[in-house]
Design an enzyme around this catalytic site. Structure first.
Site, short mmCIF file in Angstrom:
data_model
loop_
_atom_site.label_atom_id
_atom_site.label_comp_id
_atom_site.label_asym_id
_atom_site.label_seq_id
_atom_site.Cartn_x
_atom_site.Cartn_y
_atom_site.Cartn_z
N ASN A 89 -7.90 -6.96 8.09
CA ASN A 89 -6.35 -7.21 8.07
C ASN A 89 -5.85 -6.76 6.70
OD1 ASN A 89 -3.85 -8.80 8.78
ND2 ASN A 89 -4.83 -10.00 6.77
N LYS A 99 10.00 11.10 -0.80
CA LYS A 99 9.36 11.95 0.17
C LYS A 99 7.96 11.95 -0.53
CE LYS A 99 12.87 15.00 1.26
NZ LYS A 99 13.75 16.41 0.97
N ALA A 158 2.94 7.28 2.69
CA ALA A 158 1.51 6.84 1.98
C ALA A 158 0.91 5.73 3.13
CB ALA A 158 1.73 6.30 0.75
N TYR A 159 1.85 4.90 3.58
CA TYR A 159 1.40 3.87 4.59
C TYR A 159 1.16 4.60 5.98
CZ TYR A 159 1.64 -0.30 7.31
OH TYR A 159 1.30 -1.35 8.00
N VAL A 191 6.31 -7.92 11.74
CA VAL A 191 6.08 -9.66 11.52
C VAL A 191 6.68 -10.11 10.39
CG1 VAL A 191 4.29 -11.16 11.53
CG2 VAL A 191 3.72 -9.07 12.62
#
Length: 235
Positions: A89, A99, A158-159, A191
């Site tokens: 998690n 960018k 990146a994520y 969330v």
């Protein structure tokens, strides 16, 4: 240690979805190990749950530090000798509005270190405990941002890449493992947490519920799949 005792470990377990996952697993009869890189916060969060008579222990583990992971795996092996459920998690979201090619490369590197390599090293370190008993359920907390279709749109580069890689890892490991060990990825949705922000529509409690059914699937359950709210979604 009795064979009917089930042990679960949750990384990044001291807040948000992670904390809810720990709580709900413990409420469902698991001995739960809350892993957090911050000793003080992690210990306090675990004590809070223990005060509610839940079987929760705490281990320090920084998923971006392989030695820290190795030590945690040794501790779990010594104390329990088994691991039935592993939930990856722990995650970071470090993107600004740049960018991908314009951002500081260290942002991508740090994101991959936690969101991808962290999960990889945790799985690698804890899988032997599952193999020892021929049973395990691994859940990678991913994101719809890791879907291949999301790569066509700029933003959160990146994520997105870290979760795309995590999704690929899920499929590859599913293809490699034998026996009743299953690994799946899940998108918890948007969330309301430290990462998601206060305006997100889903509570950590609801998000945890949408993940935890994968912790108790039987031998005929899914393996190497991607889910949101209990429904299979495309990679």
């Amino acid at each position: 240690m009795s064979e009917d005792m089930r042990v679960a470990l949750v990384t990044g377990g001291n807040r948000g979805i992670g904390y809810e996952l720990v709580k709900q697993l413990a409420m469902n009869g698991f001995k739960v190990i809350m892993a957090s890189r911050d000793w003080e916060r992690g210990h306090a969060a675990a004590q809070k749950l223990k005060a509610s008579s839940l079987d929760v222990s705490f281990v320090v583990m920084d998923v971006s530090d392989t030695e820290s992971i190795r030590q945690a795996a040794l501790t779990v092996n010594e104390q329990y000798g088994r691991l039935d459920v592993l939930i990856n998690n722990a995650g970071v979201y470090l993107d600004g509005n740049e960018k991908l090619v314009d951002m500081e490369p260290s942002i991508l590197e740090r994101t991959m270190a936690t969101n991808f390599f962290g999960a990889y090293h945790v799985i690698r370190s804890f899988l032997p405990l599952m193999k020892k008993h021929g049973y395990g359920r691994i859940i990678n907390v991913s994101s719809e941002y890791g879907a291949m279709s999301e790569m066509s749109y700029q933003g959160a580069g990146a994520y997105k890449l870290s979760k795309l890689a995590l999704n690929g890892l899920t499929q590859l490991i599913a293809a490699e493992i034998k026996g009743d060990i299953k690994i799946n990825a899940v998108d918890p949705g948007w969330v309301s947490s430290e990462m998601g922000g206060p305006s997100a529509p889903k509570t950590p409690t609801a998000a945890a519920e949408s993940i935890l059914w994968l912790a108790t699937i039987g031998p005929e359950g899914p393996n190497g799949e991607f889910f949101r709210d209990g429904k299979r979604i495309g990679w």
